[in-house]
Design an enzyme around this catalytic site. Structure first.
Site, PDB file in Angstrom:
ATOM      1  CG  HIS A  89      48.111  40.153  52.979  1.00 37.68           C
ATOM      2  ND1 HIS A  89      46.834  40.671  52.996  1.00 37.68           N
ATOM      3  CD2 HIS A  89      48.721  40.682  51.893  1.00 37.68           C
ATOM      4  CE1 HIS A  89      46.675  41.479  51.969  1.00 37.68           C
ATOM      5  NE2 HIS A  89      47.798  41.505  51.279  1.00 37.68           N
ATOM      6  CB  CYS A  99      45.400  42.967  57.550  1.00 39.37           C
ATOM      7  SG  CYS A  99      46.510  42.524  56.195  1.00 39.37           S
ATOM      8  CG  HIS A 118      44.661  43.333  37.058  1.00 39.57           C
ATOM      9  ND1 HIS A 118      46.007  43.215  37.257  1.00 39.57           N
ATOM     10  CD2 HIS A 118      44.116  43.488  38.281  1.00 39.57           C
ATOM     11  CE1 HIS A 118      46.264  43.319  38.551  1.00 39.57           C
ATOM     12  NE2 HIS A 118      45.136  43.478  39.196  1.00 39.57           N
ATOM     13  CE  LYS A 129      55.559  44.378  42.323  1.00 34.30           C
ATOM     14  NZ  LYS A 129      55.253  45.809  42.412  1.00 34.30           N
TER      15      LYS A 129
HETATM   16  O1  ME8 Z   1      40.784  44.509  44.648  1.00 35.60           O
HETATM   17  N1  ME8 Z   1      43.000  35.719  38.542  1.00 35.60           N
HETATM   18  O2  ME8 Z   1      41.829  45.802  43.047  1.00 35.60           O
HETATM   19  P1  ME8 Z   1      42.916  44.784  42.448  1.00 35.60           P
HETATM   20  C1  ME8 Z   1      41.897  36.316  38.087  1.00 35.60           C
HETATM   21  N2  ME8 Z   1      40.777  47.970  44.043  1.00 35.60           N
HETATM   22  N3  ME8 Z   1      41.602  37.606  38.306  1.00 35.60           N
HETATM   23  C2  ME8 Z   1      42.453  38.321  39.024  1.00 35.60           C
HETATM   24  C3  ME8 Z   1      43.644  37.758  39.548  1.00 35.60           C
HETATM   25  C4  ME8 Z   1      43.887  36.383  39.269  1.00 35.60           C
HETATM   26  N4  ME8 Z   1      44.971  35.746  39.666  1.00 35.60           N
HETATM   27  N5  ME8 Z   1      44.293  38.718  40.220  1.00 35.60           N
HETATM   28  C5  ME8 Z   1      43.557  39.862  40.102  1.00 35.60           C
HETATM   29  C6  ME8 Z   1      40.978  45.575  44.077  1.00 35.60           C
HETATM   30  N6  ME8 Z   1      42.455  39.633  39.385  1.00 35.60           N
HETATM   31  C7  ME8 Z   1      40.122  46.776  44.434  1.00 35.60           C
HETATM   32  C8  ME8 Z   1      38.786  46.635  43.757  1.00 35.60           C
HETATM   33  S1  ME8 Z   1      36.309  47.470  43.205  1.00 35.60           S
HETATM   34  C9  ME8 Z   1      35.242  48.513  43.874  1.00 35.60           C
HETATM   35  C10 ME8 Z   1      37.793  47.703  44.095  1.00 35.60           C
HETATM   36  C11 ME8 Z   1      41.434  40.634  39.011  1.00 35.60           C
HETATM   37  O3  ME8 Z   1      43.799  45.607  41.579  1.00 35.60           O
HETATM   38  C12 ME8 Z   1      40.072  40.242  39.528  1.00 35.60           C
HETATM   39  O4  ME8 Z   1      39.097  40.934  38.809  1.00 35.60           O
HETATM   40  O5  ME8 Z   1      43.525  43.975  43.513  1.00 35.60           O
HETATM   41  C13 ME8 Z   1      40.124  40.749  40.940  1.00 35.60           C
HETATM   42  O6  ME8 Z   1      38.855  40.803  41.547  1.00 35.60           O
HETATM   43  C14 ME8 Z   1      40.751  42.096  40.700  1.00 35.60           C
HETATM   44  O7  ME8 Z   1      41.718  41.855  39.663  1.00 35.60           O
HETATM   45  C15 ME8 Z   1      41.408  42.726  41.911  1.00 35.60           C
HETATM   46  O8  ME8 Z   1      42.054  43.879  41.494  1.00 35.60           O
END
Ligand code: ME8
Length: 663
Positions: free
Chosen positions: A146, A126, A21, A298
């Site tokens: 998953h 899912c 993130h 996690k």
């Molecule tokens: O998908 N490497 O939220 P999310 C790089 N709420 N970036 C990563 C990562 C990783 N290992 N893991 C997460 C959602 N990210 C939805 C989005 S938008 C309209 C709704 C980053 O909390 C990356 O930007 O699962 C990924 O696309 C995002 O966190 C997913 O965040």
């Protein structure tokens, strides 16, 4: 004036933000800063995605209502970003009234236009993804994300006629080669569209199954599908349908990782098109940050905390590393060793050293004032050319998301400047009393350093502001330097003779990699000792055979090299719990002095309760190939002695640090 509207995904609030993130949000921040340097009006939006089953489950676990729960975590996200020198302009929450109203207005508009219909649907649902999968999308009958078997659910729902717009979307992507970038993701989306696996999109959930969502304006018994709701944040935050910001800033620029390619590349453009709205400018897609070649998660216990890293190594150094190490679009591996390596090589040795030596020499020779240059010689013109090329390439590469390559081209300049110091040898010029030449050399250096610092403002805002203020410039990490970047390329202007400079600089202190240095030294000593034992006395003559032959081991002999190939280390158990699917196995998170705690599974459950293991010092082999046991990976093997009836853990009798090698 050109405008630039940048978005990040809105993050789920069911977990703490991690390196992934942070990466997306730092990159978005840097892009916004880059466009500020170009003199554009910018707007930077991030936020949180707060509806859906997952949130309700997480809130239940903490004994909170969904609203209390999302308020708490959303506030944590908002507070976190400034710690990483991220400055967003707007923070959208899907529970905001303005967002809810926009989603309902959008649904009504598309419904009135006839693109939402009611129908019976049976599909593979899912719960992890909160979505239906078609038969074709499943991999061996499992959810591809998953790897679990989805439930077959049949119910009446509302559908968005997405399939109607897919041929149009395919054409749009074909006609606009950089609509989705880099190329690999564009090809992936085109393949998805070719495959015929995409159908109409189910956009509702009956309230009997889920209540934590936005109610459909045309049916009170249903709430909106979380993705349909979430994607609309990009325009609800601009006040669509009737606020001025929407007309000012839309279309925007999206940044996401590859996990959410499909909703952004397929659902979202078809939604916009159905509502008669312009599409976004680009969908910029990056890869995953991995830890030891595995995606952070996690459950694997390998999540890197960005705040810890930035506290330990400095926020800007950490940011620099993220840009330098990941080639945009591809996956990258995070390790603290690599981070320290970059800090020492690029920041301490190259950039930090340049500032330190040039400022202290200017203090010594010119009383910390920018000298007035005299006649430029060939070497100075060469530096001016290198500076122009480096800046030109940097700006161009940065603008096309090639951050690592952009920084590399800027570092060519930094390294050349260090070489220029060595070859011009200001100390010799001073000794010779050649003050005219000395003034010119120091001026060239200071002017090029200022340009470098300006270029770095998007990546390292605080360090850049520090560098600029050491060079006597007004600078602020939050507000763009008052320059026109376009006018900065191709000259060595911008630093007025007479400007007062800092007398010294210590921007990026070297990190002592104690563990390595000491470890290697000890190893060397060990090898010398062994050399003697392996059949040589101190004079190098063959020693007599040992008088007593030990009995042969039941397992035969192994070469010392084979033993040395094992990475056995001491660690402290931080967390222990029963494996959810295997009674005899405990899942441990162990601190081996690495960037993240390591997950190891061990058959200890019949001998120790999980609680009794917390705090224990254990020894484990860390470089065994990872093994998957009933859905979880083990990244090592704990050493034990005994048998099934009576078993004990191997431990050490001194308080040596976590990560100490057993040799
Ligand atoms: O998908 N490497 O939220 P999310 C790089 N709420 N970036 C990563 C990562 C990783 N290992 N893991 C997460 C959602 N990210 C939805 C989005 S938008 C309209 C709704 C980053 O909390 C990356 O930007 O699962 C990924 O696309 C995002 O966190 C997913 O965040």
């Amino acid at each position: 004036m050109k405008r630039f509207f940048m978005t990040t995904p809105i993050y789920y609030v069911n977990a703490k933000p991690h390196l992934g993130h942070a990466y997306t949000t730092v990159v978005a921040d840097a892009l916004v800063r880059y466009h500020k340097l170009l003199g554009e009006e910018t707007l930077f939006l991030t936020g949180t995605d707060e509806h859906g089953d997952k949130i309700v489950q997480a809130a239940n676990k903490e004994g909170k209502t969904p609203k209390e729960f999302v308020d708490g975590i959303s506030a944590r996200f908002q507070a976190l970003w400034p710690e990483l020198h991220i400055r967003f302009d707007r923070f959208v929450r899907t529970t905001d009234t303005q967002h809810i109203q926009a989603v309902q207005a959008f649904l009504q508009q598309v419904y009135d236009a006839g693109d939402i219909y009611f129908g019976e649907f049976g599909g593979h649902y899912c719960y992890g993804c909160e979505r239906f999968y078609t038969e074709k999308e499943l991999e061996n009958g499992l959810c591809p994300q998953h790897l679990t078997k989805p439930d077959y659910i049949s119910e009446k729902n509302y559908f968005f006629r997405m399939s109607k717009y897919l041929p149009w979307l395919k054409q749009h992507i074909a006609d606009n080669p950089d609509f989705i970038r880099p190329q690999r993701y564009r090809s992936e989306v085109l393949a998805m569209l070719e495959s015929g696996a995409l159908e109409d999109l189910c956009i509702s959930r009956p309230k009997t199954r889920l209540t934590w969502g936005i109610e459909l304006p045309f049916d009170k018994d249903y709430v909106c599908y979380v993705w349909f709701d979430a994607l609309l944040n990009y325009i609800s935050a601009l006040g669509w349908p009737d606020k001025e910001d929407f007309t000012r800033f839309w279309p925007g620029e999206h940044l996401v990782a590859k996990d959410i390619l499909k909703p952004h590349a397929v659902f979202w453009p078809t939604m916009l098109h159905a509502a008669g709205l312009p599409l976004y400018r680009h969908l910029n897609v990056h890869g995953y940050w991995l830890v030891r070649d595995t995606k952070m998660s996690k459950s694997l216990g390998n999540v890197v905390d960005p705040v810890n890293m930035s506290k330990k190594y400095g926020t800007d150094a950490f940011r620099y590393f993220l840009f330098r190490e990941m080639h945009f679009g591809a996956d990258a591996s995070f390790s603290e060793d690599a981070l320290m390596g970059r800090i020492n090589a690029d920041l301490a040795n190259d950039l930090g050293n340049l500032f330190s030596r040039v400022l202290s020499m200017t203090a010594k020779y010119f009383n910390s004032r920018v000298p007035r240059p005299k006649t430029y010689q060939q070497d100075d013109h060469a530096i001016a050319d290198i500076c122009a090329t480096a800046m030109h390439n940097y700006l161009q590469l940065f603008g096309s998301m090639q951050f690592a390559q952009g920084l590399e081209s800027l570092w060519e300049l930094v390294r050349e400047l260090n070489k220029y110091v060595d070859t011009q040898a200001p100390w010799s010029l001073a000794k010779q009393g050649n003050m005219e030449r000395l003034a010119t050399v120091m001026y060239v250096l200071l002017a090029a350093m200022r340009k470098t610092a300006l270029c770095l403002w998007p990546v390292m805002p605080k360090a850049s502001a520090d560098m600029l203020s050491q060079l006597g410039q007004t600078a602020d990490q939050d507000n763009a330097p008052a320059i026109r970047m376009g006018e900065e390329v191709g000259n060595l202007d911008g630093i007025a003779p007479g400007t007062v400079l800092a007398a010294s600089s210590n921007l990026f202190p070297r990190i002592e990699v104690k563990k390595d240095a000491k470890g290697n030294a000890e190893q060397e000593k060990e090898e010398k000792k062994e050399g003697k034992q392996k059949g040589q006395n101190s004079e190098g003559k063959a020693a007599a055979s040992p008088p007593l032959l030990p009995p042969a081991s039941a397992k035969g002999l192994v070469a010392l090299e084979q033993f040395k190939a094992l990475d056995i280390r001491v660690g402290t158990v931080q967390k222990a719990e029963k494996h959810p699917n295997a009674d005899r196995i405990v899942r441990l998170e162990i601190d081996f002095g690495e960037a993240v705690n390591r997950q190891i599974l061990s058959g200890l459950a019949e001998h120790y309760t999980p609680e009794s293991l917390i705090g224990k010092r254990v020894c484990a082999i860390l470089n065994l190939e990872p093994r998957k046991i009933r859905g979880l990976f083990s990244y090592g093997m704990i050493l034990t002695a005994g048998n099934d009836a009576h078993l004990g853990l191997l431990t050490v009798d001194q308080n040596v640090p976590n990560g100490s090698e057993i040799a």
